[in-house]
Write a protein that holds these residues in place. Structure first.
Motif, PDB file in Angstrom:
ATOM      1  N   SER A 231      27.478 -30.900  37.020  1.00  0.00           N
ATOM      2  CA  SER A 231      28.567 -30.599  37.920  1.00  0.00           C
ATOM      3  C   SER A 231      30.142 -31.065  36.976  1.00  0.00           C
ATOM      4  CB  SER A 231      28.769 -32.147  39.171  1.00  0.00           C
ATOM      5  OG  SER A 231      27.518 -31.693  39.791  1.00  0.00           O
TER       6      SER A 231
ATOM      7  N   VAL B 240      34.472 -31.258  37.956  1.00  0.00           N
ATOM      8  CA  VAL B 240      35.423 -30.558  38.719  1.00  0.00           C
ATOM      9  C   VAL B 240      36.840 -30.567  37.922  1.00  0.00           C
ATOM     10  CG1 VAL B 240      36.994 -31.741  40.302  1.00  0.00           C
ATOM     11  CG2 VAL B 240      34.591 -33.004  39.867  1.00  0.00           C
TER      12      VAL B 240
ATOM     13  N   ALA C  63      32.451 -25.854  41.271  1.00  0.00           N
ATOM     14  CA  ALA C  63      32.316 -27.444  42.478  1.00  0.00           C
ATOM     15  C   ALA C  63      33.036 -27.703  43.883  1.00  0.00           C
ATOM     16  CB  ALA C  63      33.814 -28.087  41.025  1.00  0.00           C
ATOM     17  N   GLN C  64      32.496 -28.868  44.690  1.00  0.00           N
ATOM     18  CA  GLN C  64      33.086 -28.648  45.951  1.00  0.00           C
ATOM     19  C   GLN C  64      34.176 -28.665  45.594  1.00  0.00           C
ATOM     20  OE1 GLN C  64      31.722 -28.297  48.568  1.00  0.00           O
ATOM     21  NE2 GLN C  64      29.224 -28.043  48.305  1.00  0.00           N
TER      22      GLN C  64
ATOM     23  N   SER D  88      40.688 -36.092  49.496  1.00  0.00           N
ATOM     24  CA  SER D  88      39.015 -35.283  48.827  1.00  0.00           C
ATOM     25  C   SER D  88      38.839 -34.226  47.417  1.00  0.00           C
ATOM     26  CB  SER D  88      37.759 -35.359  49.572  1.00  0.00           C
ATOM     27  OG  SER D  88      36.745 -34.977  48.748  1.00  0.00           O
TER      28      SER D  88
ATOM     29  N   THR E  71      35.988 -33.201  46.646  1.00  0.00           N
ATOM     30  CA  THR E  71      34.924 -32.690  47.021  1.00  0.00           C
ATOM     31  C   THR E  71      34.312 -32.320  47.936  1.00  0.00           C
ATOM     32  OG1 THR E  71      33.851 -34.608  47.819  1.00  0.00           O
ATOM     33  CG2 THR E  71      33.676 -33.994  44.866  1.00  0.00           C
TER      34      THR E  71
ATOM     35  N   GLN F 200      32.693 -34.013  50.538  1.00  0.00           N
ATOM     36  CA  GLN F 200      30.952 -34.383  50.698  1.00  0.00           C
ATOM     37  C   GLN F 200      30.449 -35.221  49.556  1.00  0.00           C
ATOM     38  OE1 GLN F 200      29.246 -31.697  51.585  1.00  0.00           O
ATOM     39  NE2 GLN F 200      30.917 -30.920  52.659  1.00  0.00           N
TER      40      GLN F 200
ATOM     41  N   GLN G 159      30.975 -38.371  46.911  1.00  0.00           N
ATOM     42  CA  GLN G 159      31.429 -39.289  45.774  1.00  0.00           C
ATOM     43  C   GLN G 159      31.034 -37.925  44.844  1.00  0.00           C
ATOM     44  OE1 GLN G 159      30.689 -43.304  44.965  1.00  0.00           O
ATOM     45  NE2 GLN G 159      31.962 -43.771  45.684  1.00  0.00           N
ATOM     46  N   ILE G 160      31.810 -37.740  43.576  1.00  0.00           N
ATOM     47  CA  ILE G 160      32.479 -37.100  42.749  1.00  0.00           C
ATOM     48  C   ILE G 160      30.475 -37.786  42.140  1.00  0.00           C
ATOM     49  CG2 ILE G 160      32.553 -36.083  40.358  1.00  0.00           C
ATOM     50  CD1 ILE G 160      35.565 -36.707  41.371  1.00  0.00           C
TER      51      ILE G 160
END
Length: 399
Positions: free
Chosen positions: A12, A14, A28-29, A57, A59, A62, A64-65
């Protein structure tokens, strides 16, 4: 912390770049805002909204990373994880290419603690001081003790590589530092430089939970170091630092992104420091001995990797014992040889940093030392013995 590392089936990332640049097929969120078509600010692409909305955030709230992992704590591939392809190696005792490379990785992992154990005892005997590694052949700059100083330097190296037509598509800069160093201003200066110039530099943060005696929860309130990457527009990933295959895969991809885009990448490797910070530190003064012993048993990176290789039939107890004996013998032999070598000229103490004309303050210090040596060098036995260890015996200090 090892105990809090979570399995992840994908790498994943970021990123503030387009979704097509993500390793995962899933974007990614990111924070979600109530957006209507009110246009954007004329000096940016920021959409205009009419509802007050704070966010905290990367994410989208949602959690933690996530942390990328390939092998679990006992060396078994996590369900859904793809074991990365391992390149060729030049070992002479391997059966297949993948086995060759993995044995090489394991031997390097075993070499470091072997060196630490030998040199730790040697230092306790007063034969050496702090020791730092470096290799001009492998473009590995000597480790620097001052916190974070090499982070902006690495950004500068990346910039230099990008300006060199012969190297811009072949080489990247990479700097290693702990989460404690990431609290220094130089971390932010390096990230800012590398993201705005931009520079093909990999920032590899080893988050081992402690900045000497300060635990991570007292160092920052946010979600580790990885949360800072998107603030600089830098592709970022968090990886299980005790999983050698996950780290290798993440760094390999980080390097590809650096070369492809000419931009920086941030990698945060999550681990736990089971040793003392240095030979002058007693970590049991600020953490329990049992905590450390538990962490060694729960998730030892060497044991995890060895169990994986044993499960593939690539390693066994006999090879383990043979390797330990050979590595210790090699380290002791190298140290004995190093002891017999003459040190470089004492004058190099003043000439190996600045190019061109010698700064006035260094010249004054060099001349002052020359006067002291002339006065006491032969008269005082400790100085006399020490000077014999230099090639020039301190006689080239004065022009």
């Amino acid at each position: 912390m090892i105990a809090s590392l979570r399995s992840s089936r994908i790498l994943s990332v970021v990123s503030l770049s387009s979704p097509s640049r993500l390793l995962s097929t899933t974007a990614a969120q990111v924070p979600t805002f109530p957006v209507q078509d009110h246009g954007v600010l004329p000096t940016s692409r920021s959409p205009i909204v009419t509802r007050l909305h704070f966010f905290n955030s990367v994410t989208g709230g949602q959690g933690q990373i996530p942390t990328y992992r390939v092998l679990d704590g006992v060396g078994i591939p996590v369900e859904g994880a793809q074991v990365p392809q391992v390149g060729l190696s030049y070992s002479n005792h391997c059966r297949v290419a993948s086995h060759c490379a993995l044995v090489d990785y394991y031997e390097q992992m075993m070499l470091l603690p072997t060196m630490d154990n030998v040199l730790y005892n040697v230092q306790r005997q007063g034969k050496i001081s702090f020791y730092h590694f470096g290799s001009p052949k492998h473009h590995f700059h000597t480790i620097s003790s001052p916190l974070a100083t090499q982070i902006p330097q690495a950004a500068g190296v990346g910039f230099a590589l990008r300006r060199d037509p012969a190297r811009r598509d072949k080489n990247v800069a990479c700097v290693y530092f702990g989460e404690g160093a990431a609290s220094e201003g130089d971390f932010h200066a390096g990230m800012l430089l590398a993201s705005t110039i931009p520079c093909p530099t990999i920032f590899l943060a080893r988050n081992n939970g402690f900045a000497i005696s300060t635990p991570a929860h007292e160092q920052y309130y946010g979600d580790g170091i990885a949360a800072r990457g998107p603030g600089y527009g830098v592709d970022t990933v968090r990886v299980d630092g005790n999983d050698v295959l996950a780290v290798m895969d993440a760094v390999k991809e980080a390097r590809r992104r650096c070369l492809e885009s000419g931009r920086a990448v941030l990698v945060e490797a999550m681990t736990y420091r089971v040793g003392h910070h240095s030979t002058s530190d007693d970590s049991f003064a600020y953490r329990g001995r049992q905590e450390v012993e538990n962490m060694k048993k729960i998730d030892n990176p060497i044991t995890r990797f060895r169990l994986y290789m044993e499960s593939r039939g690539w390693w066994n107890d006999q090879e383990e014992e043979t390797l330990k004996v050979r590595l210790k013998k090699d380290v002791l032999a190298a140290f004995k040889r190093a002891e017999s070598l003459k040190r470089s000229d004492l004058r190099d103490l003043f000439t190996d940093v600045y190019a061109g004309e010698e700064p006035w303050n260094l010249r004054e210090q060099r001349e002052e030392l020359a006067v002291l040596l002339e006065k006491y060098g032969e008269a005082w036995e400790p100085w006399r013995n020490e000077l014999k260890r230099f090639r020039d015996e301190g006689k080239k200090l004065v022009d």
